[in-house]
Each structure stands twice: as structure tokens, then as C-alpha cells.
Design a protein around this motif. Structure first.
Motif, PDB file in Angstrom:
ATOM      1  N   THR A 139       0.733  -1.165  -0.145  1.00 23.61           N
ATOM      2  CA  THR A 139      -0.099   0.000   0.019  1.00 23.61           C
ATOM      3  C   THR A 139       0.896   1.251  -0.013  1.00 23.61           C
ATOM      4  O   THR A 139       2.013   1.253   0.068  1.00 23.61           O
ATOM      5  CB  THR A 139      -1.095  -0.155   1.365  1.00 23.61           C
ATOM      6  OG1 THR A 139      -1.799   1.109   1.131  1.00 23.61           O
ATOM      7  CG2 THR A 139      -0.305   0.108   2.475  1.00 23.61           C
ATOM      8  N   MET A 140       0.206   2.493   0.062  1.00 27.44           N
ATOM      9  CA  MET A 140       0.709   3.767   0.224  1.00 27.44           C
ATOM     10  C   MET A 140       0.280   4.585   1.133  1.00 27.44           C
ATOM     11  O   MET A 140      -0.968   4.324   1.670  1.00 27.44           O
ATOM     12  CB  MET A 140       0.873   4.327  -1.261  1.00 27.44           C
ATOM     13  CG  MET A 140       1.468   3.674  -2.444  1.00 27.44           C
ATOM     14  SD  MET A 140       1.390   4.337  -3.980  1.00 27.44           S
ATOM     15  CE  MET A 140       2.897   5.490  -4.048  1.00 27.44           C
ATOM     16  N   ALA A 188       8.176   7.652  -1.784  1.00 30.61           N
ATOM     17  CA  ALA A 188       7.971   7.491  -3.113  1.00 30.61           C
ATOM     18  C   ALA A 188       7.431   8.345  -4.144  1.00 30.61           C
ATOM     19  O   ALA A 188       7.669   8.587  -5.480  1.00 30.61           O
ATOM     20  CB  ALA A 188       6.640   6.200  -3.206  1.00 30.61           C
ATOM     21  N   VAL A 228       4.889  11.068  -0.406  1.00 27.81           N
ATOM     22  CA  VAL A 228       3.999   9.905  -0.184  1.00 27.81           C
ATOM     23  C   VAL A 228       4.894   8.630   0.001  1.00 27.81           C
ATOM     24  O   VAL A 228       6.008   8.576  -0.601  1.00 27.81           O
ATOM     25  CB  VAL A 228       3.118   9.550  -1.616  1.00 27.81           C
ATOM     26  CG1 VAL A 228       2.512   8.142  -1.433  1.00 27.81           C
ATOM     27  CG2 VAL A 228       1.937  10.451  -1.836  1.00 27.81           C
ATOM     28  N   SER A 232       5.393   4.333   0.384  1.00 26.32           N
ATOM     29  CA  SER A 232       4.996   3.274  -0.369  1.00 26.32           C
ATOM     30  C   SER A 232       5.860   1.910   0.050  1.00 26.32           C
ATOM     31  O   SER A 232       7.047   1.985   0.555  1.00 26.32           O
ATOM     32  CB  SER A 232       5.390   3.211  -1.573  1.00 26.32           C
ATOM     33  OG  SER A 232       4.883   2.337  -2.458  1.00 26.32           O
ATOM     34  N   VAL A 285       4.259   0.034   5.898  1.00 25.67           N
ATOM     35  CA  VAL A 285       3.676   1.278   5.794  1.00 25.67           C
ATOM     36  C   VAL A 285       2.735   1.879   7.146  1.00 25.67           C
ATOM     37  O   VAL A 285       2.915   2.757   7.606  1.00 25.67           O
ATOM     38  CB  VAL A 285       2.719   1.522   4.563  1.00 25.67           C
ATOM     39  CG1 VAL A 285       1.670   2.764   4.631  1.00 25.67           C
ATOM     40  CG2 VAL A 285       3.456   1.487   3.457  1.00 25.67           C
ATOM     41  N   ALA A 304       2.155  -0.912  -3.770  1.00 24.28           N
ATOM     42  CA  ALA A 304       3.323  -0.094  -3.491  1.00 24.28           C
ATOM     43  C   ALA A 304       3.967   0.260  -4.797  1.00 24.28           C
ATOM     44  O   ALA A 304       5.058  -0.158  -5.032  1.00 24.28           O
ATOM     45  CB  ALA A 304       4.258  -0.793  -2.564  1.00 24.28           C
ATOM     46  N   SER A 315       8.289   1.545  -5.438  1.00 23.28           N
ATOM     47  CA  SER A 315       8.918   0.820  -4.242  1.00 23.28           C
ATOM     48  C   SER A 315       9.722  -0.244  -5.077  1.00 23.28           C
ATOM     49  O   SER A 315       9.274  -0.730  -5.994  1.00 23.28           O
ATOM     50  CB  SER A 315       8.041   0.493  -3.293  1.00 23.28           C
ATOM     51  OG  SER A 315       7.330  -0.710  -3.434  1.00 23.28           O
TER      52      SER A 315
END
Length: 299
Positions: free
Chosen positions: A135-136, A161, A170, A172, A178, A201, A204
Motif C-alpha cells: 500500500t501507500m 515514493a 507519499v 510506499s 507502511v 506499493a 517501491s
């Protein structure tokens, strides 16, 4: 404030990435321009499904599918540029996916070739996301260096990221990485830390399988000498050389998007205005946060 030499008007054109999509996007271009309609129909043929139906009349859910979202934003941006009478860039840049749109705009890539690459990129990223749930999250109100240090100290995959603008970065990585970073960043004084509704992600090391897949496709694609420099995500530097552009485009999937630095460098190199080409106004807002006196517009 950034100081730069203003010798003549230099127009920078910037192209948005994933997240800028909306139902109805591009419909005016299809209906109002013969060339626009022709390019959209060509895209339907290349993709093997009628993406125009989803763009113009689909649901938000349909538009959110990665295999649709990325080509849809690319098509909106590129067809807008190709059908415009006053499109004359002195320099171009694109945010993540938008870099492919920028490369059509400065004639490095042919429309058809770039669309095929964007479609392959979307599918490869989707596959990588499914293989590695990840995820981010957006971090607001912290210095870049603080965010980087927090990420480095975590024993999971999590990296900076997207350097979007000062005070907005942001991160990632893996779900656990995260999650841990979000807690630590709040402790470090972030104003807000927001999980993002993304498939995985992006930008990344977890995108390595997608990078490898895309690298092969990029190497097999014909790239031409550009008509103006493209400022690329991986190093925020201008590139005119085909080999450099290819290498940077391949590295992009697993590297951060250095947007803050890109905008700064374009201004230092003489950009006197930024025009956003495509759906939404996100990039205009980010440019203003880097340099509030800069002139911004929508094509």
C-alpha cells in the motif's frame, strides 16, 4: 522563492498520473474533433476493448481498474495535446504514468507505441500488486529528510515514493511497513498521515517484477530524438538523449517520483509558465506550492 533568469517566455507542459480520472473524461475531444475521434478509435482497436465506453459512460468502479485507469488518463492527456492548436512545449514532464504522455508530446514516442507500453505497464503493476499485497500513504507537514529517516529505520519494505511538493510526501511499501511508518511519522510530528486507496506499493522495490516486464517492452520499442527536453521522475533532470530517456523510464517503476525537484529544476532552467494537460488540476496546485508566483493553466 526560487530565483531564475527570465530571458524569454518558456512554456512547460505537465501531464498528470493515476488518480486524475473521472467519468465523462475525453468525451468532448471525441465529439468535437475528427482527429480526436480517430485517435480514440485507434486506441479501442489497440487495447482490444472499447475503453471509450468506460471513459465516457462507465461507472467510477470500472474506471478505477488499473488496466483502464492508466490508458484512460494517458489518452485524455495525449489526445488533448495532439488536437490542440496552441500546443508548443519548450520542456515537458509527467507525474509517474504522465511521463509516457510527456514522451508522446515531445515526439520521443509514437502514440500507438506509447499506448501499448502504458497498457503493459498497467497490467504488470496489477500483477505485482496481486503477488505482494502492499500500500501507500500520504504524509503532510514533515521535512523530506525526516520521512526518509523514519522509513530507513523500519525493518520492513517502506520508502519515500512521491515527493509531490514541500511538506507533502507519499510513502510506499508492504502493508506492515507502511503501517509502522505511519505510527512513527505521527510521533515525529506529521500534521496528517493518510492511507491511500491504491492497489499496491507503486514506486517501491515491490514493483521489481513489473519493472523487469516493462524493461523488456521498452527495449523493444522505437524511441526518437525529442523536440524538447523531458524532465524525468527518477532524477528530476532534463533528458534529450534516447538511451538516457529509456534507462530512466525503466528505473521509474521502482524509484521515487521527484516532482518537487522536477518543478524546481524546470523553473531554474527558465520555465515561465506551467500548463497541465489532461484530467484534473492536481499538478497546477503542486506547482503553486513549489513556487506560488508561477503562472499555471489548463490546456
Amino acid at each position: 522563492m526560487i530565483t531564475y533568469q527570465k530571458t524569454k517566455e518558456m512554456k512547460a507542459y505537465v501531464f498528470p498520473g493515476q488518480g486524475a480520472q473521472f467519468v465523462g473524461m475525453g468525451k468532448d475531444l471525441y465529439e468535437g474533433s475528427e482527429k480526436g475521434k480517430e485517435l480514440f478509435e485507434k486506441a479501442n482497436e489497440i487495447l482490444g476493448f472499447r475503453i471509450t465506453d468506460i471513459m465516457f459512460e462507465g461507472t467510477e468502479e470500472e474506471l478505477k481498474q488499473t488496466k483502464v485507469t492508466q490508458p484512460a488518463i494517458f489518452l485524455h492527456s495525449v489526445i488533448l495535446a495532439l488536437t490542440s492548436d496552441d500546443f508548443a512545449p519548450d520542456m515537458v514532464a509527467g507525474h509517474s504514468l504522465g511521463e509516457f504522455s510527456a514522451l508522446v508530446a515531445n515526439k520521443t514516442l509514437a502514440f500507438e507505441d506509447a499506448l501499448k507500453l502504458v497498457s503493459q505497464r498497467a497490467l504488470a503493476m496489477q500483477k505485482a500488486c496481486e503477488a505482494n499485497p502492499s500500500t501507500m500513504a500520504a504524509v503532510l507537514g514533515l521535512e523530506d529528510e525526516v520521512v526518509e529517516k523514519v522509513c530507513e529505520a523500519i525493518n520492513e519494505v517502506v520508502v519515500a515514493a512521491n515527493y509531490n511538493c514541500p511538506g507533502q510526501l507519499v510513502i510506499s511499501g508492504s502493508n506492515a511497513g507502511v503501517e509502522q511508518a505511519m505510527e512513527k511519522l505521527k510521533e515525529a510530528g506529521a500534521k496528517r498521515v493518510l492511507p491511500l486507496a491504491v492497489g499496491g506499493a507503486f514506486h517501491s522495490p515491490l514493483m521489481e517484477p513489473a519493472r523487469e516486464e516493462l524493461a523488456k517492452a521498452i527495449e523493444e520499442t522505437n524511441f526518437s530524438e525529442p523536440i524538447c527536453p523531458v524532465y524525468q521522475n527518477v532524477n528530476a533532470a532534463p533528458a534529450n538523449d534516447v538511451a538516457t530517456i529509456k534507462a530512466n523510464l525503466i528505473a521509474q517503476l521502482t524509484s521515487p517520483v521527484r516532482w518537487t525537484q522536477t518543478v524546481k529544476n524546470m523553473i531554474i532552467d527558465g520555465a515561465t509558465s506551467f500548463t497541465e494537460v489532461g484530467p484534473g488540476k492536481v499538478l497546477q496546485g503542486l506547482v503553486k506550492k513549489v513556487e506560488r508566483k508561477m503562472e499555471v493553466a489548463q490546456l
